[in-house]
Structure formats: C-alpha cells, structure tokens
Design a protein around this motif. Structure first.
Motif, PDB file in Angstrom:
ATOM      1  N   GLN A 126       0.948  -1.016  -0.010  1.00 56.07           N
ATOM      2  CA  GLN A 126       0.023  -0.053   0.126  1.00 56.07           C
ATOM      3  C   GLN A 126       1.041   1.293   0.080  1.00 56.07           C
ATOM      4  O   GLN A 126       1.419   1.406   0.672  1.00 56.07           O
ATOM      5  CB  GLN A 126      -1.009   0.110   1.105  1.00 56.07           C
ATOM      6  CG  GLN A 126      -1.674  -1.272   1.203  1.00 56.07           C
ATOM      7  CD  GLN A 126      -3.288  -0.977   1.714  1.00 56.07           C
ATOM      8  OE1 GLN A 126      -3.475   0.147   2.408  1.00 56.07           O
ATOM      9  NE2 GLN A 126      -4.092  -1.968   1.720  1.00 56.07           N
ATOM     10  N   ILE A 127       0.628   2.045  -1.006  1.00 61.95           N
ATOM     11  CA  ILE A 127       1.457   3.275  -1.084  1.00 61.95           C
ATOM     12  C   ILE A 127       0.564   4.307  -0.237  1.00 61.95           C
ATOM     13  O   ILE A 127      -0.364   4.961  -0.938  1.00 61.95           O
ATOM     14  CB  ILE A 127       1.610   3.616  -2.591  1.00 61.95           C
ATOM     15  CG1 ILE A 127       2.195   2.592  -3.611  1.00 61.95           C
ATOM     16  CG2 ILE A 127       2.231   5.117  -2.755  1.00 61.95           C
ATOM     17  CD1 ILE A 127       1.920   2.733  -4.904  1.00 61.95           C
ATOM     18  N   CYS A 128       0.950   4.607   0.770  1.00 60.63           N
ATOM     19  CA  CYS A 128       0.270   5.547   1.589  1.00 60.63           C
ATOM     20  C   CYS A 128       0.674   7.049   1.714  1.00 60.63           C
ATOM     21  O   CYS A 128       1.833   7.292   1.108  1.00 60.63           O
ATOM     22  CB  CYS A 128       0.439   5.283   3.264  1.00 60.63           C
ATOM     23  SG  CYS A 128       0.142   3.336   3.516  1.00 60.63           S
ATOM     24  N   THR A 129      -0.122   7.643   1.970  1.00 56.85           N
ATOM     25  CA  THR A 129       0.154   9.649   2.167  1.00 56.85           C
ATOM     26  C   THR A 129       0.707   9.678   3.406  1.00 56.85           C
ATOM     27  O   THR A 129       0.309   9.477   4.502  1.00 56.85           O
ATOM     28  CB  THR A 129      -1.001  10.203   1.734  1.00 56.85           C
ATOM     29  OG1 THR A 129      -1.469   9.788   0.434  1.00 56.85           O
ATOM     30  CG2 THR A 129      -1.014  11.677   1.963  1.00 56.85           C
ATOM     31  N   GLY A 130       1.822  10.691   3.111  1.00 63.69           N
ATOM     32  CA  GLY A 130       2.400  11.138   4.538  1.00 63.69           C
ATOM     33  C   GLY A 130       2.892  10.214   5.522  1.00 63.69           C
ATOM     34  O   GLY A 130       3.584   9.127   4.952  1.00 63.69           O
ATOM     35  N   PHE A 131       3.174  10.597   6.786  1.00 64.42           N
ATOM     36  CA  PHE A 131       3.943   9.800   7.721  1.00 64.42           C
ATOM     37  C   PHE A 131       2.722   8.936   8.482  1.00 64.42           C
ATOM     38  O   PHE A 131       1.589   9.251   8.026  1.00 64.42           O
ATOM     39  CB  PHE A 131       4.478  10.697   8.665  1.00 64.42           C
ATOM     40  CG  PHE A 131       5.788  11.667   8.187  1.00 64.42           C
ATOM     41  CD1 PHE A 131       6.749  10.748   7.374  1.00 64.42           C
ATOM     42  CD2 PHE A 131       5.526  12.614   7.962  1.00 64.42           C
ATOM     43  CE1 PHE A 131       7.707  11.474   6.988  1.00 64.42           C
ATOM     44  CE2 PHE A 131       6.879  13.518   7.513  1.00 64.42           C
ATOM     45  CZ  PHE A 131       7.614  12.945   7.235  1.00 64.42           C
ATOM     46  N   SER A 132       3.179   8.026   9.308  1.00 61.94           N
ATOM     47  CA  SER A 132       2.185   6.993   9.833  1.00 61.94           C
ATOM     48  C   SER A 132       1.581   7.916  11.106  1.00 61.94           C
ATOM     49  O   SER A 132       0.381   7.704  11.782  1.00 61.94           O
ATOM     50  CB  SER A 132       2.768   5.811  10.479  1.00 61.94           C
ATOM     51  OG  SER A 132       3.081   5.151   9.355  1.00 61.94           O
ATOM     52  N   SER A 133       2.277   8.968  11.700  1.00 62.31           N
ATOM     53  CA  SER A 133       1.806   9.679  12.684  1.00 62.31           C
ATOM     54  C   SER A 133       0.620  10.754  11.880  1.00 62.31           C
ATOM     55  O   SER A 133       0.806  10.762  10.996  1.00 62.31           O
ATOM     56  CB  SER A 133       3.003  10.726  13.197  1.00 62.31           C
ATOM     57  OG  SER A 133       3.614  11.233  12.287  1.00 62.31           O
TER      58      SER A 133
END
Ligand SMILES: Cc1cc2nc3c(=O)[nH]c(=O)nc-3n(C[C@H](O)[C@H](O)[C@H](O)COP(=O)(O)OP(=O)(O)OC[C@H]3O[C@@H](n4cnc5c(N)ncnc54)[C@H](O)[C@@H]3O)c2cc1C
Length: 426
Positions: free
Chosen positions: A74-81
């Motif tokens: 999964q290509i996620c947006t931003g940081f996990s925080s």
C-alpha cells in the motif's frame, strides 16, 4: 551460503525472474557500503551510484527478503503519525516541506517504475473505510489538515452507497478516497530497483550478513570478507537485531500478517473492491486489503509483539476477513505470511548520522513503501554534501522506547490495548 529464501508468500510465488547475486568472499574498498537490501538500502545505493559513487551493497539473505518483499504493497500518504502532530512538532512551514518530501516519495515510485520498466502492477486509488460516525469525523478532520499541507488528491465519502463503490462491505458507512495513493507488488518493485542499481554499477552481494560494523572507521566484516568504505549506510530496519544498539533503542519490531485467498474469479473479486483501490479501515490495528491481478483478496492485519509466528494464523486472519466480507465464508487461503514492521514511539521515520561517516534510515512505522524512496534519496544527498533535507527529517522527535529491550514489549502491549478499547467507542 546461508542466505534464506524469500518467505513463502503470494509475492514470492509471482516474483519476476531475478538474478542470484554472489556472496562476498574477498576484501573490498568502495566509497559507500550499504547494509540491507530492502527498499531503503537499494534506493540509497541506486541514488548514490547515479551521483557517481562507487557502491557496495550487502544483503544477509536475498534482495527484498525483509519487509520490502512481504508488505501490503500500500502506497500511503504522509507519515504514519497524524498530520496534526506533524504541524505541532515542527510548525506549519516545515510540516509542509516534510509532507512535500513524502509526496516526492510517491513520485519516486512513479518515476522508477517508468524509467526502469519495473513490472510491479502499480495502481492508483486508496480508500480509508469508516464503519462508525467517529471514524467519519476523523476522515473529515484528516482531509482538512492534509489540505493545509497542500494535499488535494482526496475526497471525503459521506454516504454508505458511495463507500460500497470503493469497498463493498456492509460495514462501511463512508470514508476518505485518495486518487493520490495506491498499491503495487512489493517484491517485484524491490527486485526491479535492485536490477536498476546493478545496471548503474552497484556491486550487490546476497547471502552476506554484516557481522560487525565499525561506524567510526566505516568498516564492515562478513563471514568470508570485509568492506572498507568512506561512508556507511545502515538500512536493516526491523531486522537490525543487536548489531547497532544506538539504533535499536529507537525502534520496536512488530509482527504483522497477510493472507492471500484462493483465486475468486474476476467477477467475484471485482465485486469486493469495484474500483481496484487499496483499502484500509480506521482501527488502531488496522485491516488493509486489496485485489491481486489474478483475482484474489490480499488481506492484511493483526499484530504481534513476539518474534514467533502466532498460532492458528490462518484462522485469526479468516475471522478478520469475514468481519469485513462475510460473504467469503466459503473461501480458503492459499498463502499466509508475516514480517516485521519497525515502529518508532512517535510513528515518524528515524533518519540521521552516527558520527561523521555513518548514515541510517529506519522506523517507517508501516508507511515504508512511500517513505523509503525519499529516505534513500535524502541519505544520498547528505553523503554527496547536501544535508539540508536530512536536517529537516532530524527535526522530527524520536523518543527511545522506555524500559530497555525486555520491558519495551509489555509497555507497548498496554498502550495498544488502550487503543483497541478506543476502537469499541462508536
Ligand atoms: C507484513 C507487512 C506489511 C506491511 N505493509 C505495508 C504497506 O502496505 N505499506 C507500507 O508503506 N509499508 C508496509 N510495511 C512496512 C514496509 O514494508 C517497510 O517499511 C519497508 O519495507 C522497509 O524497508 P527497508 O528497506 O527499510 O527494510 P527491509 O525491507 O526490512 O530490509 C532490511 C534488509 O536488511 C537485511 N539485513 C538485516 N540485517 C543485516 C545484516 N546484518 N547484514 C546484511 N543485511 C542485513 C535483511 O535481510 C533485510 O532484507 C509492511 C511490513 C510488513 C512486514
């Protein structure tokens, strides 16, 4: 040679043909020695070679053996925080700059796939699925903050009917759809990056574990050889072990798991995720899932704080999958596998230097598909003498896990329990 094969997964079963890179059996000198052959190490090596450095890369097992060859893709947006925390930590201007770098991480994927002709099923579209009003409110808040950071490729979905077009589960009442995030075949992406690195002159060695690392002298010893370098890049992430204690205290390896169903047939698979987006729900321990090109459901979720595979993993994964898609009660799994994610206390990636000659990147906290590419580039820039963007990453807080190695796990379990209880609130 003692290299371990890729873990038995749907990814390994559908991997593109790959060369066996040799084991290191001599003493070598180079400009930069990279340790770890996942996305971080391979991208850093490729970026360095493109800048004219002579690079040696050491991988203990096979390229992509670690999290990079096993993840949800999964290509996620931003940081996990959360984006709000990012603004609190560094202020709006630096938060915008850091966020822009995470978007550059996605662009790196687009560019590398196109430039090196990497066959990895790259697909855009991502749905965060909400199953209660509180989660829908969280989607609205997240969309607002993301737009403050300059992100517009998103749309809040406020009704169940439209949510079903993204993820046809009776549970979902809405969510957040992003056209700017997506998914890919993680192992094939990593193998393609390594092929590009080798073609650019990186000397890759598999089955070559770094046994000692001298971060001051920039020397690495292995079972049958050694490397003397001007600089080191450490990219072992969750699989670091006890080799570099100063790095270990900032990350916690957490097991997470994926199951691939048997082939469902085109119509049934399309019926589950009509738009072929990557989907994640909004639980603290989230479920993430997507379709494969051969019409399976790849369903990820569940975490464990032990280094052992959980007992009855297929049964546990099946229970989670049926909570989302009860109609799949007749469907079996062809593969179940797991791997370790390195999380940091703040869920923000940990990049930096150890002394004058050693650089590292770790702790992507579940967003490494997007973040490792930019991490590799930023480390390469710093080694080439431009450390501005590395210094920006260094502004992110990185609290060591409390309690040393033994106590770290119980305190994390307690924290996770609290968040799981929170998931029960409507
Ligand atoms: C099951 C699972 C699902 C995930 N899902 C997602 C997702 O959907 N989206 C997302 O963004 N992220 C996801 N992640 C996280 C993501 O995969 C990682 O953040 C990313 O792959 C980290 O890349 P890396 O190169 O830093 O580390 P890795 O890919 O783990 O590579 C580290 C490498 O270092 C090698 N190594 C270790 N010690 C030594 C040594 N002493 N000498 C030589 N080599 C050594 C290891 O063999 C390994 O190959 C998931 C992870 C897992 C496990």
């Amino acid at each position: 040679m003692s290299r371990q094969a890729h873990t038995d997964s749907w990814y390994a079963a559908t991997a593109r043909p790959q060369p066996h890179y040799p084991e290191l059996t001599e003493s070598l000198s180079c400009d930069v020695c990279v340790v770890g052959g996942g996305y971080t190490g391979v991208t850093a090596a490729l970026e360095l070679a493109e800048r004219g450095f002579d690079v040696v890369l050491l991988e203990a097992n096979r390229i992509g053996w670690g999290a990079s060859g096993r993840n949800g893709g999964q290509i996620c947006t931003g940081f996990s925080s959360s984006p709000d925390k990012l603004i609190d930590w560094v202020g709006l201007d630096d938060a915008r700059r850091l966020f822009a770098m995470t978007e550059e991480g996605k662009q790196i994927i687009r560019d590398r796939v196109a430039r090196h002709d990497i066959d990895c099923d790259l697909t855009w579209g991502y749905f965060h699925a909400a199953d209660r009003p509180r989660e829908l409110r969280e989607c609205e808040e997240a969309a607002e903050t993301l737009s403050k950071l300059g992100y517009e490729a998103q749309e809040v979905v406020r009704d169940a009917e439209r949510a079903q077009r993204h993820a046809a589960s009776p549970r979902f009442i809405g969510g957040l759809y992003e056209s700017g995030a997506g998914h890919l075949h993680p192992l094939n992406y990593c193998l393609g990056l390594a092929r590009a690195a080798a073609q650019t002159g990186v000397r890759i060695f598999e089955g070559t574990r770094a046994l000692t690392i001298d971060t001051e002298a920039a020397k690495v010893s292995t079972a049958k050889g050694e490397v003397s370098a001007k600089f080191l890049v450490l990219a072992m992430n969750a699989y670091l072990g006890d080799l570099v204690p100063g790095l270990r205290s900032r990350i916690m390896p957490v097991g997470t798991y994926i199951a691939a169903t048997e082939t469902l047939g085109e119509n049934r698979a399309k019926g589950l995720i009509p738009g072929n987006a990557a989907v994640a729900d909004m639980k603290f321990v989230l479920n993430y899932f997507r379709r494969s090109p051969d019409h399976r459901l790849l369903f990820g979720g569940r975490v464990s704080y032990s280094t052992l595979m959980p007992p009855n993993l297929p049964r546990a994964m099946r229970k989670k999958m049926l909570e989302v898609y009860p109609d799949l009660a007749d469907v079996g799994f062809d593969f179940t596998w797991g791997g370790f994610v390195a999380i940091t206390v703040e869920r923000s990636p940990h990049l930096g230097r150890l002394g004058r000659r050693t650089y590292f990147a770790q702790g992507f906290s579940g967003s490494g598909v997007t973040l490792t590419g930019i991490a590799g580039r930023v480390l390469a820039e710093a080694i080439a003498g431009q450390a501005g963007r590395l210094d920006l990453f260094a502004k992110l807080p990185h609290t060591p896990f409390p309690g040393g190695r033994i106590l770290r796990t119980p305190s994390l379990v307690l924290a996770m329990l609290w968040y799981r209880l929170r998931d029960l609130v409507p």
